[in-house]
Structure formats: C-alpha cells, structure tokens
Design an enzyme around this catalytic site. Structure first.
Site, PDB file in Angstrom:
ATOM      1  CB  SER A   1      -2.200 117.790  19.826  1.00 17.68           C
ATOM      2  OG  SER A   1      -2.820 116.565  19.798  1.00 17.68           O
TER       3      SER A   1
ATOM      4  CG  HIS B   1      -4.009 118.922  25.350  1.00 21.15           C
ATOM      5  ND1 HIS B   1      -2.672 119.183  25.380  1.00 21.15           N
ATOM      6  CD2 HIS B   1      -4.168 117.885  24.499  1.00 21.15           C
ATOM      7  CE1 HIS B   1      -2.047 118.333  24.574  1.00 21.15           C
ATOM      8  NE2 HIS B   1      -2.934 117.538  24.029  1.00 21.15           N
TER       9      HIS B   1
ATOM     10  CD  GLU C   1      -0.994 121.757  27.908  1.00 26.91           C
ATOM     11  OE1 GLU C   1       0.149 122.217  27.996  1.00 26.91           O
ATOM     12  OE2 GLU C   1      -1.429 121.256  26.844  1.00 26.91           O
TER      13      GLU C   1
ATOM     14  CG  ASN D   1       1.407 118.411  22.528  1.00 28.58           C
ATOM     15  OD1 ASN D   1       1.967 117.506  23.131  1.00 28.58           O
ATOM     16  ND2 ASN D   1       0.146 118.318  22.143  1.00 28.58           N
TER      17      ASN D   1
HETATM   18  N1  3HC Z   1      -3.639 102.960  29.827  1.00 22.76           N
HETATM   19  C1  3HC Z   1      -4.000 102.889  31.128  1.00 22.76           C
HETATM   20  N2  3HC Z   1      -3.114 102.720  32.117  1.00 22.76           N
HETATM   21  C2  3HC Z   1      -1.816 102.572  31.787  1.00 22.76           C
HETATM   22  C3  3HC Z   1      -1.364 102.604  30.456  1.00 22.76           C
HETATM   23  C4  3HC Z   1      -2.336 102.797  29.455  1.00 22.76           C
HETATM   24  N3  3HC Z   1      -1.988 102.873  28.170  1.00 22.76           N
HETATM   25  N4  3HC Z   1      -0.021 102.445  30.461  1.00 22.76           N
HETATM   26  C5  3HC Z   1       0.356 102.310  31.728  1.00 22.76           C
HETATM   27  N5  3HC Z   1      -0.724 102.380  32.534  1.00 22.76           N
HETATM   28  C6  3HC Z   1      -0.742 102.346  33.972  1.00 22.76           C
HETATM   29  C7  3HC Z   1      -0.345 100.993  34.484  1.00 22.76           C
HETATM   30  O1  3HC Z   1      -1.461 100.128  34.574  1.00 22.76           O
HETATM   31  C8  3HC Z   1       0.211 101.333  35.843  1.00 22.76           C
HETATM   32  O2  3HC Z   1      -0.852 101.551  36.739  1.00 22.76           O
HETATM   33  P1  3HC Z   1      -0.850 100.945  38.213  1.00 22.76           P
HETATM   34  O3  3HC Z   1       0.263 101.671  38.934  1.00 22.76           O
HETATM   35  O4  3HC Z   1      -2.219 101.299  38.716  1.00 22.76           O
HETATM   36  O5  3HC Z   1      -0.599  99.493  38.088  1.00 22.76           O
HETATM   37  C9  3HC Z   1       0.861 102.709  35.646  1.00 22.76           C
HETATM   38  O6  3HC Z   1       0.264 103.247  34.482  1.00 22.76           O
HETATM   39  C10 3HC Z   1       2.348 102.602  35.447  1.00 22.76           C
HETATM   40  O7  3HC Z   1       2.544 101.749  34.330  1.00 22.76           O
HETATM   41  P2  3HC Z   1       3.731 100.717  34.186  1.00 22.76           P
HETATM   42  O8  3HC Z   1       4.267 100.354  35.546  1.00 22.76           O
HETATM   43  O9  3HC Z   1       3.319  99.626  33.280  1.00 22.76           O
HETATM   44  O10 3HC Z   1       4.768 101.493  33.352  1.00 22.76           O
HETATM   45  P3  3HC Z   1       5.673 102.692  33.724  1.00 22.76           P
HETATM   46  O11 3HC Z   1       5.989 102.814  35.165  1.00 22.76           O
HETATM   47  O12 3HC Z   1       6.771 102.531  32.773  1.00 22.76           O
HETATM   48  O13 3HC Z   1       4.803 103.957  33.337  1.00 22.76           O
HETATM   49  C11 3HC Z   1       3.992 105.578  31.821  1.00 22.76           C
HETATM   50  C12 3HC Z   1       4.232 104.089  32.089  1.00 22.76           C
HETATM   51  C13 3HC Z   1       3.013 106.127  32.851  1.00 22.76           C
HETATM   52  C14 3HC Z   1       3.409 105.679  30.432  1.00 22.76           C
HETATM   53  C15 3HC Z   1       5.369 106.337  31.959  1.00 22.76           C
HETATM   54  O14 3HC Z   1       6.322 105.719  31.151  1.00 22.76           O
HETATM   55  C16 3HC Z   1       5.281 107.799  31.572  1.00 22.76           C
HETATM   56  O15 3HC Z   1       4.917 108.646  32.363  1.00 22.76           O
HETATM   57  N6  3HC Z   1       5.653 108.106  30.293  1.00 22.76           N
HETATM   58  C17 3HC Z   1       5.559 109.452  29.723  1.00 22.76           C
HETATM   59  C18 3HC Z   1       4.269 109.580  28.984  1.00 22.76           C
HETATM   60  C19 3HC Z   1       4.073 110.950  28.398  1.00 22.76           C
HETATM   61  O16 3HC Z   1       4.969 111.757  28.267  1.00 22.76           O
HETATM   62  N7  3HC Z   1       2.830 111.242  27.994  1.00 22.76           N
HETATM   63  C20 3HC Z   1       2.476 112.504  27.374  1.00 22.76           C
HETATM   64  C21 3HC Z   1       2.657 112.440  25.888  1.00 22.76           C
HETATM   65  S1  3HC Z   1       2.194 113.946  25.094  1.00 22.76           S
HETATM   66  C22 3HC Z   1       0.537 113.805  24.882  1.00 22.76           C
HETATM   67  O17 3HC Z   1      -0.086 112.835  25.193  1.00 22.76           O
HETATM   68  C23 3HC Z   1      -0.155 114.994  24.281  1.00 22.76           C
HETATM   69  C24 3HC Z   1      -0.771 114.658  22.957  1.00 22.76           C
HETATM   70  O18 3HC Z   1      -1.477 115.803  22.508  1.00 22.76           O
HETATM   71  C25 3HC Z   1       0.243 114.284  21.915  1.00 22.76           C
END
Ligand code: 3HC
Length: 483
Positions: free
Chosen positions: A119, A140, A152, A190
C-alpha cells in the site's frame, strides 16, 4: 510478454481477492501461504467470495468450479519456480517483504516478474534487495479486489523498458484499468484517500460531528460509495494507521499525522471488518435516532432562504415574525449571525450538501431544544440530518475541500496527471467523479474560498489553497488545463 501462470503469496483478504481476479480471467494461479491453517483461511475467502457470486446469479456453478479449479493452494514457495509473475500480498512490514523477495529471487526462473501489492512501502527498496531489480514492480489492487476496477502499476527508476506496458496489458486482460505511477509513498490513491479518512477521524475525535453523521454527509451528501468510517473498517484500521505512519514519516506534515483515535482503536485490537469491530460493530447498523419537530414559528435568513421558505411552506410550516426557531443558511461561521440576534439560543445554521443532506449547525449558544427542532424540521423536508459544530467547512466541505486540495497539490508536484488522478479515484474508490471533475462541478472559486476559511480557522498549512488553484481562480478560469 505472456503471463500464463501467476503466483500469489499471502492469501488474506487482498491476496485471496487477487487470486480470484486472475482465476476469473482464465489464468492459472498458485496461491501460497505460510502454513496449513492460513491456507485453509485463504481457501475460505475464495469459496465465500465465489459462493456469493453464485448465489447472486453472477456465476454459474460450472464457472465457479472452473475458477476454483484454476487455483492451486500450497505451502511450498518452491512451487512458484516456473511462474511468469508472482504477486506478494503479505503484511506491510518492509523486512518481511524484503526477506520474501530475496527468497522468490532465488526460487523463481530469471524471467519471472516479481510484484508487490504494498500500500505504501518503497517498491524501489524491495526491488534493490533482489538480483533482478529491473523485473520488480508494484501491482496495487483495491479492496474488494474482485470489484474495484483499478490497478496501480508502479515502476521504479530500475524498471526495465517495456515491462510496465506488459503489466498494464495484463491488467486490461483482468478487466481492470491500469494507471502507471512512480514510486511515491501511497501512490495516487492511498496518498489522497488515507489523509481524508484520517481527517474524518480527527473531526470525530474533536466532536465536530458523530460517526454516523460524518458517514452520512460523505455518502448521501457528497455521493461517495461509503462514508469514511465504513471505509476505514473495510480497509482495516491497522493498515490505515500504518499507511498514515509511512506518509507522516516521509512528509512530516501535520496533515499526515495519524489520528490518536486510530492508534487507540488499533491498540485495542478493533481493526474493522477483519476483527468484527472497528469504528462500527460489524454485527449490524446502530439504531437510527428519531428526531421530532416541535416548531411553532420559523424564520430563515441567508443565501437560498426563499427556496427553503417555499419548501417549509409546502410542508406546512409558516414563516413567523415571532419565531421559536431561526435558521441561518450559508457557509460563514453561524455564531457571527447568532450574536446579532435577540435570542442567539434559537439560531441554528443550516448547510445543504447535495440534494439530500442538511448539516444542522449548533453554535456554543444554540440550545439543545433548538438544535433538535431544526433537525426535526429538516427530517420533515425529507433531508438526512447531520448535526455538527460551528466549524469552518462544517463536515462535508471540510473533508472534501481539503481532499480536493491534496489532489491539486499532487498534480502540481508533477507526480500524476489530472486524468490519472481522476481515473484512479473513480475506479479505485468508486467515486462518482474524480477530484478534478468534482472541483470543476462545485466551482473552483467556491472550493478556494472554502479552503481559505478552513486555513484561517485551523491554521493547518495543508488547508491553504494550492497555488495552482489560487492562480486559476485569479485568472477567472473555470477548469484545469489538460495537457
Ligand atoms: N468481495 C467480493 N465481492 C464483493 C465484496 C467483497 N468483499 N463486497 C461487495 N462485493 C460485490 C458484490 O457481490 C456485488 O457484486 P454483484 O454486482 O456481482 O452482485 C458488488 O460488489 C456490489 O456490492 P453490494 O451491492 O453488496 O454493495 P455496494 O453496492 O454497496 O458496493 C462496494 C460495495 C463495491 C464495496 C462499494 O461500497 C465501494 O465501491 N466502496 C468503496 C471501496 C473502496 O474505496 N475501496 C478502496 C479502498 S483503498 C484500498 O483498498 C487500498 C489499500 O492499499 C488500503
């Protein structure tokens, strides 16, 4: 170069998600864990994730079987000898990573590309610790890896020509969009995201607003897919704390100082989803608080007053000459208006964020009854209420404008283009628009003025408008020049 066999070392949430992404794209995967127990956990992640897709009808049973069949799980690193690419997703400790890469360098054939999913640790240092620094890069992914569409691709000054293009091509093959970046702590996403999340923790700690209200402001008001605390719980508070530590170690900027509240939660082992509790108890949402309106008369002042009066009128609340509630619309400190009123305890600030959110601002003189009545009134109008203190930017603008300013500074530093930053934040974090698109939609002058107010109040140097933003406003330009 073709990547037909890919190794993933570390099958925690991210590693298992990355393995799934490759297997879904038809690529054979060797997943490696330290011991049988960790391997079983990794298998559990893969089965749950693909099982959910099956339940939702996104995969057939045959497709799921085929995906799982492409993944071989092992505790023997030697099984990676003939992999074309190995991606590491082990804990964020540089010594562990360097030791692993030294080992992989010994085990893997000379052509194997070694990638880290770090990260924020330096890819260059990891590369330089191997005998093949030109074939060590960053790849990433974002949590949840099967869903977020960004990768990334991190190059260093040691990376060989053509490799970043090959890896970018692979990312497209995985259904992801690559953004090629240099080796700067936190890369694009990040480095922008974590300071904003940390800022939310600071506002919570200072009692500017409550957890659920801050999340609601950013989700329902600004339109981000998750509020900052829900997202911190998803990322893991330990990961967030470590990234902030790396950023602070590099910049020594107070903007990057990890919030003490984060440290306390990490110390308590409340790491978010992975331990079942972080900012939220993961068992379910907290019960919503019911607000009730007890208002006999209301007056509204400030910019946009007429529109709000019309909405109140339609909802059956008449403006009154002897009001028990005075709503002050606008963005200036509410207290400046309240003290000019005969009874400042009846004055509440209202700041509308987007179409659906009303920040209900209490000054030190606002009575709790008045704040409650104003909140009730906003609820009657169908708005989500975010009670908060009378601080510059209140909640949403304070968090968002500082975040957007960071993006302008990043671009101005020459690290990443406007398109790269916008794409990275849209696809890596699910933003409805990239930071520059948001800036232009809100208006450069409005953001610049908001930043000036934030700086004047908090004296935080990173809140001072980026010189580039200031110059564009001075020049009367509505948008950032694209190359
Ligand atoms: N694993 C696999 N699939 C998942 C999942 C998981 N943990 N969580 C959700 N999904 C899938 C669902 O199955 C669904 O798929 P489908 O359309 O095929 O049925 C799809 O994602 C949408 O999920 P939901 O309808 O349940 O939920 P949301 O519409 O609320 O979406 C989300 C969930 C995609 C997580 C959305 O809230 C989002 O985009 N959040 C932002 C996440 C983010 O910012 N991530 C980056 C963080 S930074 C990082 O990771 C970097 C690291 O270095 C720290």
């Amino acid at each position: 170069m073709a990547f037909e066999k890919v190794g993933v070392v570390g099958l925690g949430t991210m590693g298992a998600g990355i393995a799934e992404v490759f297997a879904r794209a038809g690529i054979r995967v060797i997943g490696v864990e330290a011991d049988a127990e960790a391997l079983a956990r990794g298998r559990g992640h893969l089965e749950r994730s693909t099982g959910r897709a099956l339940d939702k009808g996104r995969l057939t049973a045959e497709e799921r079987e085929a995906i799982l069949g492409r993944v071989t799980l092992t505790t023997a690193r030697e099984d990676l000898a003939d992999a074309d690419l190995v991606i590491e997703a082990i804990p964020e400790v540089l010594e562990y990573k360097v030791a692993l890469f030294t080992d992989l360098d010994r085990i893997c054939k000379p052509e194997t590309v070694l990638a880290t999913n770090t990260s924020s640790l330096p890819v260059t240092a990891i590369a330089a610790a191997t005998g093949r620094p030109k074939r060590v890069i960053g790849m990433h992914f974002f949590n949840p890896a099967p869903v977020m569409r960004l990768v990334e691709v991190v190059g260093t000054i040691l990376t060989e020509d053509g490799l970043l293009e090959d890896v970018s091509h692979l990312a497209w093959q995985l259904g992801k969009t690559p953004v090629v970046v240099g080796d700067l702590a936190g890369f694009v996403v990040n480095r922008l995201l974590l300071p904003y999340l940390n800022h939310a923790a600071v506002l919570l700690e200072h009692g500017v607003a409550r957890r659920d209200d801050i999340d609601a402001a950013m989700r329902k008001g600004v339109g981000l897919p998750m509020g900052p605390f829900a997202l911190l719980d998803l990322i893991g508070l330990d990961t967030a704390y470590e990234i902030m530590g790396v950023l602070f170690g590099e910049t020594r900027s107070t903007r990057h100082a990890p919030a003490p509240l984060l440290r306390e939660l990490v110390g308590a082992g409340l790491l978010g989803r992975k331990t079942g509790r972080g900012f939220y108890d993961q068992d379910g949402p907290a019960p919503a608080e019911a607000w009730k309106a007890h208002v006999t008369g209301v007056t509204v002042h400030g910019e946009g007053a007429e529109e709000l009066v019309a909405r109140l009128d339609a909802a059956g609340f008449r403006a009154s000459d002897t009001p028990d509630l005075v709503l002050r619309l606008g963005e200036r400190p509410v207290i400046e208006h309240a003290v000019r009123h005969a009874d400042p305890s009846r004055v509440v600030g209202i700041h509308l964020v987007g179409q659906d959110v009303a920040e209900v601002v209490s000054t030190v003189l606002t009575s709790p009854e008045t704040a409650g009545a104003a909140a009730g009134l906003m609820t009657v109008l169908g708005l989500t209420v975010v009670p908060c203190k009378d601080r510059a930017g209140f909640v949403a603008d304070a968090l968002l404008f500082a975040h957007l300013n960071d993006a302008v500074r990043m671009h101005a530093s020459g690290y990443a283009s406007i398109d790269a930053i916008d794409t990275a934040m849209r696809l890596g974090c699910g933003y409805p628009a990239g930071p520059f698109e948001m800036l232009e939609r809100i208006g450069l002058r409005k953001v610049r003025d908001g930043l000036r107010a934030l700086y004047a109040e908090y004296r935080e140097p990173s809140f001072a408008p980026a010189p580039l933003l200031d110059q564009l406003v001075a020049a009367g330009l509505p948008a950032f020049p694209r190359a």
